[in-house]
Design a protein around this motif. Structure first.
Motif, PDB file in Angstrom:
ATOM      1  N   TYR A  10       0.863  61.988  13.143  1.00 33.71           N
ATOM      2  CA  TYR A  10       2.203  61.993  12.540  1.00 33.71           C
ATOM      3  C   TYR A  10       2.834  60.614  12.670  1.00 33.71           C
ATOM      4  CZ  TYR A  10       1.491  67.001  12.845  1.00 33.71           C
ATOM      5  OH  TYR A  10       0.975  68.267  12.720  1.00 33.71           O
ATOM      6  N   SER A  11       3.286  60.087  11.550  1.00 37.82           N
ATOM      7  CA  SER A  11       3.898  58.752  11.544  1.00 37.82           C
ATOM      8  C   SER A  11       5.296  58.789  12.145  1.00 37.82           C
ATOM      9  CB  SER A  11       3.968  58.225  10.114  1.00 37.82           C
ATOM     10  OG  SER A  11       4.941  58.957   9.379  1.00 37.82           O
ATOM     11  N   ASP A  12       5.797  57.606  12.446  1.00 36.00           N
ATOM     12  CA  ASP A  12       7.163  57.458  12.942  1.00 36.00           C
ATOM     13  C   ASP A  12       8.149  58.042  11.942  1.00 36.00           C
ATOM     14  OD1 ASP A  12       9.115  56.266  14.852  1.00 36.00           O
ATOM     15  OD2 ASP A  12       9.659  55.123  13.063  1.00 36.00           O
ATOM     16  N   GLU A  13       7.895  57.814  10.650  1.00 38.44           N
ATOM     17  CA  GLU A  13       8.787  58.323   9.600  1.00 38.44           C
ATOM     18  C   GLU A  13       8.824  59.850   9.590  1.00 38.44           C
ATOM     19  OE1 GLU A  13       9.438  57.998   4.756  1.00 38.44           O
ATOM     20  OE2 GLU A  13       7.843  56.865   5.717  1.00 38.44           O
ATOM     21  N   CYS A  14       7.670  60.492   9.748  1.00 38.87           N
ATOM     22  CA  CYS A  14       7.615  61.965   9.793  1.00 38.87           C
ATOM     23  C   CYS A  14       8.438  62.508  10.960  1.00 38.87           C
ATOM     24  CB  CYS A  14       6.180  62.453   9.936  1.00 38.87           C
ATOM     25  SG  CYS A  14       5.162  62.257   8.485  1.00 38.87           S
ATOM     26  N   ILE A  15       8.248  61.899  12.116  1.00 35.53           N
ATOM     27  CA  ILE A  15       8.960  62.363  13.311  1.00 35.53           C
ATOM     28  C   ILE A  15      10.458  62.123  13.164  1.00 35.53           C
ATOM     29  CG2 ILE A  15       9.206  62.069  15.814  1.00 35.53           C
ATOM     30  CD1 ILE A  15       6.205  61.159  15.782  1.00 35.53           C
ATOM     31  N   ALA A  16      10.833  60.945  12.692  1.00 36.24           N
ATOM     32  CA  ALA A  16      12.254  60.616  12.524  1.00 36.24           C
ATOM     33  C   ALA A  16      12.929  61.554  11.532  1.00 36.24           C
ATOM     34  CB  ALA A  16      12.409  59.165  12.071  1.00 36.24           C
ATOM     35  N   ASN A  17      12.288  61.824  10.399  1.00 29.06           N
ATOM     36  CA  ASN A  17      12.866  62.735   9.413  1.00 29.06           C
ATOM     37  C   ASN A  17      13.026  64.144   9.975  1.00 29.06           C
ATOM     38  OD1 ASN A  17      13.217  60.915   7.304  1.00 29.06           O
ATOM     39  ND2 ASN A  17      11.154  61.236   6.528  1.00 29.06           N
ATOM     40  N   THR A  18      12.022  64.603  10.688  1.00 29.11           N
ATOM     41  CA  THR A  18      12.093  65.938  11.290  1.00 29.11           C
ATOM     42  C   THR A  18      13.266  66.045  12.250  1.00 29.11           C
ATOM     43  OG1 THR A  18       9.711  66.265  11.073  1.00 29.11           O
ATOM     44  CG2 THR A  18      10.842  67.586  12.731  1.00 29.11           C
ATOM     45  N   LEU A  19      13.395  65.070  13.137  1.00 25.70           N
ATOM     46  CA  LEU A  19      14.478  65.122  14.122  1.00 25.70           C
ATOM     47  C   LEU A  19      15.845  64.931  13.478  1.00 25.70           C
ATOM     48  CD1 LEU A  19      12.868  63.275  17.148  1.00 25.70           C
ATOM     49  CD2 LEU A  19      13.016  65.726  16.677  1.00 25.70           C
ATOM     50  N   TYR A  20      15.891  64.176  12.397  1.00 21.18           N
ATOM     51  CA  TYR A  20      17.161  64.011  11.681  1.00 21.18           C
ATOM     52  C   TYR A  20      17.656  65.364  11.175  1.00 21.18           C
ATOM     53  CZ  TYR A  20      20.489  62.830   8.047  1.00 21.18           C
ATOM     54  OH  TYR A  20      21.614  62.774   7.260  1.00 21.18           O
ATOM     55  N   TRP A  21      16.768  66.122  10.530  1.00 16.36           N
ATOM     56  CA  TRP A  21      17.184  67.412   9.974  1.00 16.36           C
ATOM     57  C   TRP A  21      17.398  68.466  11.051  1.00 16.36           C
ATOM     58  CZ3 TRP A  21      19.548  67.465   5.688  1.00 16.36           C
ATOM     59  CH2 TRP A  21      19.275  66.485   4.740  1.00 16.36           C
ATOM     60  N   LEU A  22      16.645  68.409  12.127  1.00 16.24           N
ATOM     61  CA  LEU A  22      16.878  69.341  13.228  1.00 16.24           C
ATOM     62  C   LEU A  22      18.162  68.989  13.974  1.00 16.24           C
ATOM     63  CD1 LEU A  22      13.308  69.801  14.756  1.00 16.24           C
ATOM     64  CD2 LEU A  22      14.558  71.372  13.267  1.00 16.24           C
ATOM     65  N   GLY A  23      18.604  67.757  13.844  1.00 14.24           N
ATOM     66  CA  GLY A  23      19.806  67.290  14.526  1.00 14.24           C
ATOM     67  C   GLY A  23      21.074  68.002  14.112  1.00 14.24           C
ATOM     68  N   GLN A  24      21.036  68.762  13.040  1.00 13.01           N
ATOM     69  CA  GLN A  24      22.200  69.542  12.627  1.00 13.01           C
ATOM     70  C   GLN A  24      22.440  70.714  13.573  1.00 13.01           C
ATOM     71  OE1 GLN A  24      21.630  70.634   8.527  1.00 13.01           O
ATOM     72  NE2 GLN A  24      21.076  68.564   7.952  1.00 13.01           N
ATOM     73  N   LYS A  25      21.360  71.221  14.186  1.00 10.10           N
ATOM     74  CA  LYS A  25      21.472  72.387  15.070  1.00 10.10           C
ATOM     75  C   LYS A  25      21.110  72.099  16.519  1.00 10.10           C
ATOM     76  CE  LYS A  25      18.619  74.857  12.560  1.00 10.10           C
ATOM     77  NZ  LYS A  25      17.811  75.992  12.074  1.00 10.10           N
ATOM     78  N   TYR A  26      20.382  70.996  16.743  1.00 10.81           N
ATOM     79  CA  TYR A  26      19.847  70.715  18.072  1.00 10.81           C
ATOM     80  C   TYR A  26      20.166  69.287  18.489  1.00 10.81           C
ATOM     81  CZ  TYR A  26      16.959  74.653  16.535  1.00 10.81           C
ATOM     82  OH  TYR A  26      16.524  75.856  16.041  1.00 10.81           O
ATOM     83  N   THR A  27      20.146  69.069  19.786  1.00 13.05           N
ATOM     84  CA  THR A  27      20.200  67.723  20.337  1.00 13.05           C
ATOM     85  C   THR A  27      18.756  67.286  20.519  1.00 13.05           C
ATOM     86  OG1 THR A  27      22.239  68.230  21.506  1.00 13.05           O
ATOM     87  CG2 THR A  27      20.989  66.320  22.266  1.00 13.05           C
ATOM     88  N   CYS A  28      18.413  66.153  19.931  1.00  8.76           N
ATOM     89  CA  CYS A  28      17.019  65.694  19.930  1.00  8.76           C
ATOM     90  C   CYS A  28      16.924  64.292  20.515  1.00  8.76           C
ATOM     91  CB  CYS A  28      16.468  65.662  18.503  1.00  8.76           C
ATOM     92  SG  CYS A  28      16.601  67.219  17.606  1.00  8.76           S
ATOM     93  N   SER A  29      15.849  64.062  21.248  1.00 11.13           N
ATOM     94  CA  SER A  29      15.563  62.709  21.731  1.00 11.13           C
ATOM     95  C   SER A  29      14.063  62.501  21.692  1.00 11.13           C
ATOM     96  CB  SER A  29      16.105  62.491  23.144  1.00 11.13           C
ATOM     97  OG  SER A  29      15.432  63.336  24.049  1.00 11.13           O
ATOM     98  N   ARG A  30      13.667  61.257  21.677  1.00  6.74           N
ATOM     99  CA  ARG A  30      12.244  60.922  21.616  1.00  6.74           C
ATOM    100  C   ARG A  30      11.948  59.745  22.523  1.00  6.74           C
ATOM    101  NH1 ARG A  30      11.630  58.469  15.521  1.00  6.74           N
ATOM    102  NH2 ARG A  30       9.476  58.456  16.173  1.00  6.74           N
ATOM    103  N   ALA A  31      10.716  59.732  23.018  1.00  8.24           N
ATOM    104  CA  ALA A  31      10.280  58.643  23.882  1.00  8.24           C
ATOM    105  C   ALA A  31       8.777  58.475  23.726  1.00  8.24           C
ATOM    106  CB  ALA A  31      10.620  58.946  25.336  1.00  8.24           C
ATOM    107  N   ILE A  32       8.342  57.228  23.744  1.00 10.87           N
ATOM    108  CA  ILE A  32       6.913  56.937  23.707  1.00 10.87           C
ATOM    109  C   ILE A  32       6.371  57.235  25.104  1.00 10.87           C
ATOM    110  CG2 ILE A  32       5.161  55.162  23.337  1.00 10.87           C
ATOM    111  CD1 ILE A  32       6.756  55.866  20.815  1.00 10.87           C
ATOM    112  N   SER A  33       5.347  58.093  25.166  1.00 15.06           N
ATOM    113  CA  SER A  33       4.832  58.485  26.479  1.00 15.06           C
ATOM    114  C   SER A  33       3.392  58.048  26.702  1.00 15.06           C
ATOM    115  CB  SER A  33       4.945  60.002  26.666  1.00 15.06           C
ATOM    116  OG  SER A  33       4.310  60.686  25.616  1.00 15.06           O
ATOM    117  N   GLY A  34       2.831  57.352  25.740  1.00 15.99           N
ATOM    118  CA  GLY A  34       1.468  56.862  25.857  1.00 15.99           C
ATOM    119  C   GLY A  34       1.160  56.018  24.647  1.00 15.99           C
ATOM    120  N   GLU A  35      -0.032  55.487  24.590  1.00 16.01           N
ATOM    121  CA  GLU A  35      -0.391  54.631  23.466  1.00 16.01           C
ATOM    122  C   GLU A  35      -0.309  55.362  22.131  1.00 16.01           C
ATOM    123  OE1 GLU A  35      -4.276  52.220  21.894  1.00 16.01           O
ATOM    124  OE2 GLU A  35      -3.904  52.269  24.056  1.00 16.01           O
ATOM    125  N   ASN A  36      -0.747  56.599  22.117  1.00  9.80           N
ATOM    126  CA  ASN A  36      -0.750  57.376  20.873  1.00  9.80           C
ATOM    127  C   ASN A  36       0.022  58.673  20.999  1.00  9.80           C
ATOM    128  OD1 ASN A  36      -2.485  55.609  19.353  1.00  9.80           O
ATOM    129  ND2 ASN A  36      -4.133  56.302  20.685  1.00  9.80           N
TER     130      ASN A  36
END
Length: 101
Positions: A10-36
């Motif tokens: 999943y690309s950065d764009e896919c993840i960002a778009n998903t969290l943007y739309w979920l952000g209407q109902k949820y609090t979302c955060s992301r962090a890089i936890s490894g190389e991939n």
């Protein structure tokens, strides 16, 4: 709730778009936890929502954006041809004209 996402799939764009739309109902955060790998944390804002429901909504949306990304890539040339044709001053566009873009 914490979800691990494989960034090779999943690309950065896919993840960002998903969290943007979920952000209407949820609090979302992301962090890089490894190389991939990326860790996504999602919490309901107001009401108690089962984690399984949130996780299903996340994966469904993420896969939707992955499919949109794939369709966008596969139809790139067709969209370019349509843009050239739409904004062209002449009706005689050749393949050479398109390849110059």
């Amino acid at each position: 709730m914490t979800i691990k996402v494989d960034r090779r799939i999943y690309s950065d764009e896919c993840i960002a778009n998903t969290l943007y739309w979920l952000g209407q109902k949820y609090t979302c955060s992301r962090a890089i936890s490894g190389e991939n790998e990326e860790t996504v944390t999602i919490e309901a804002m107001n009401v108690a929502i089962p984690n399984l429901f949130i996780e299903n909504e996340f994966w469904s949306s993420l896969n939707d954006y992955k499919l949109r990304e794939k369709i966008k890539e596969e139809t790139k040339d067709i969209r370019t041809i349509l843009y050239v044709k739409a904004f062209s001053d002449c009706d005689n566009i050749t393949e050479e004209d398109i390849n110059e873009i």
